[in-house]
Design an enzyme around this catalytic site. Sequence first.
Site: not given
Length: 668
Positions: A327, A156
């Site tokens: 995710e 991320e």
Amino acid sequence: MTPDSDISALQTSQAQTGVCYYPEHWPEEMWAKDAANMVALGLSWVRIGEFAWSRLEPKRGQYDFGWLDRAIEILGQAGLKVILGTPTATPPRWMLKVYPDMLAVTKDGAARGFGSRRHYCFSYQPYIAECRKITQALAKRYGRNVHIAGWQIDNEYGCHDTVISYSHAARDGFRLWLTQKYSKIDALNQAWGNVFWSMDYDSFDDVELPNQTVTEPNPSHVMDFRRYSSDQVIAFNRAQAEILREHTDAALIHNYMGRITEFDHFAFGDDLDIASWDSYPMGFLEDRSDKDALWQCDFMRQGDPDFQAFHHDLYRAVGRGRWWVMEQQPGPVNWAPYNPAPLTGMVRLWSWEALAHGAEVVSYFRWRQAPFAQEQMHAGLQNPDGSPALAWDEIRQFNREINMLDWQDLQSGLAQEAPIAIVFDYASCWAWETQPQGKDFDYFRLVFEMYSALRKLGQSVDIIPPNVADFGARKLVLIPGLFTWNDNLHAAIQATKAQVIIGPRSGSKTPNFRIPKTLPPDMPELGVKVTAVESLRPDAPSGLEKGGKFQIWQDCVQVQEGASITENRMDGAAAIVTSGKLTYLAGWPDAAAAERIFRDILSQLDMSIEILSDGLRCRNLGRYKVYVNYGSQTNIIGSQTNSDIDESYSITPAGVVIIDTITSQPIL
Ligand code: GAL
């Protein structure tokens, strides 16, 4: 880039599921049972390793790969395909002792500290060298491991506001970047307009970062710093991608985030094989602070009905067709202002929705809830004691369902372009953050609201980059709020047969952040000239003659010969101007205006419209239509909603229905 033949093995004929797992968090005796349970649940993929640096290299230069060898072997032997993360989002404590200057620096000049994650500055070259070393060590050891089917680089980028850093390393890097861009300091002075307020520089070494100025810095200065900062993320990632390419043919992936716009994901995506993103629908509800409390309550257990789809479509474009959810939220998270549990059925719905937008894999975060540290209140698929948590049965059901459906049928629909596209441009995010000219002007929101308005009319929408070569066979293309034109986009507009809606604010700057000589939108073919602009207070929107309002922003336009006004504002000024296939939208329509305006345009283009009640959404896949109900009420689909389906069906909250439009029968 890996040849297509190498990665095609990865492409699945039907979508699959996976999970994020942290073997280093659990005693080794648990791994085999965990792996067996993952397979029993129907999972095929497992992502590991992305935060494990302190256990892989406990002391500088001393590696401990034994535990990872065993973990990969156990997971692989159980039948799982492993995604291995490079651990560079979590530099260990020793790193900071060696490189105390590696930390990113905030706008106020404070160094960001150790004790969580992402504590590094993208411009700090010695840290990049350390990242190369650990990547090299991992790549050499596992590059040809049969169980490793993909690599996730870092984790991320941009999370926790970490792209922009005002460190000395960033300042030095920026000066070099400017030298390469402008060669001569006079060229920079000219481009930025530094004659204003006596800001001329004598040397690139005099240029500082655009923080801590007395009042606002020069927008051209800020814009170049934003471009520089984006380039550093790309370079940081590329350093690892290049090493991995030398040692593996497995796919390279990154897990992007929702609503992170600080780096150009399209440019970044060119270095990878697959885009993925981390979807936390309820966590991201906070993002809709423009919505009232009633709406917030209505969707608090489901998330915004368009936010996930928007990112699915965005990352499909970033991955040039190949994308995953890396995710998926499986229950309450720990980081939103309020963390209720998802409505029963939502984990299945989110999973189905991802598939309907083309995800190859939906992977859940995380296998088991950790009983310690920052995320101990974050749900997993298992509770901390190993018992099944809230999403368990839904994931089992979902895995059964995807195996039952004839996937080939859906696949052809997935491959089709949507008839509508919206241009999304990261540089425009930076430009309008640099110069909002009104508190509420938010480029992401502008694009998102148009996307959402079209989806409420039953449309499927592709998101495309700003330098797209052509629009394909699309019928409608929207280009709202585009900072500046580029040659490719201009050529695509010239060549297309599609109706193109441009504005508000599009083409209102040159790349150097100046007002164009011929005034915005800087496109004579449009037949309009923007002579003045207004940002609007939330309590003073501007009414439109045919209903709805302009909110946040409106342009005052002069209409040129050959163009015609198709709608006026209540005050008599032109609101929509059309010139052949081009339309200029001279303001930011509110939801009511957007629905009406798009409805008219879709009807003129002979496109079928299906009015979807609040929370109901549909993705068209050729002969199939995938409906999801984010609403808190049962909704009706089919004949009563003006669709091309002959029958009517009800769809409960959190329900998913797939209709075959040829038979009008649900296949799910
Ligand atoms: C993501 C992140 C994960 C975990 C998760 C919690 O943003 O990649 O590591 O922190 O959030 O929701």
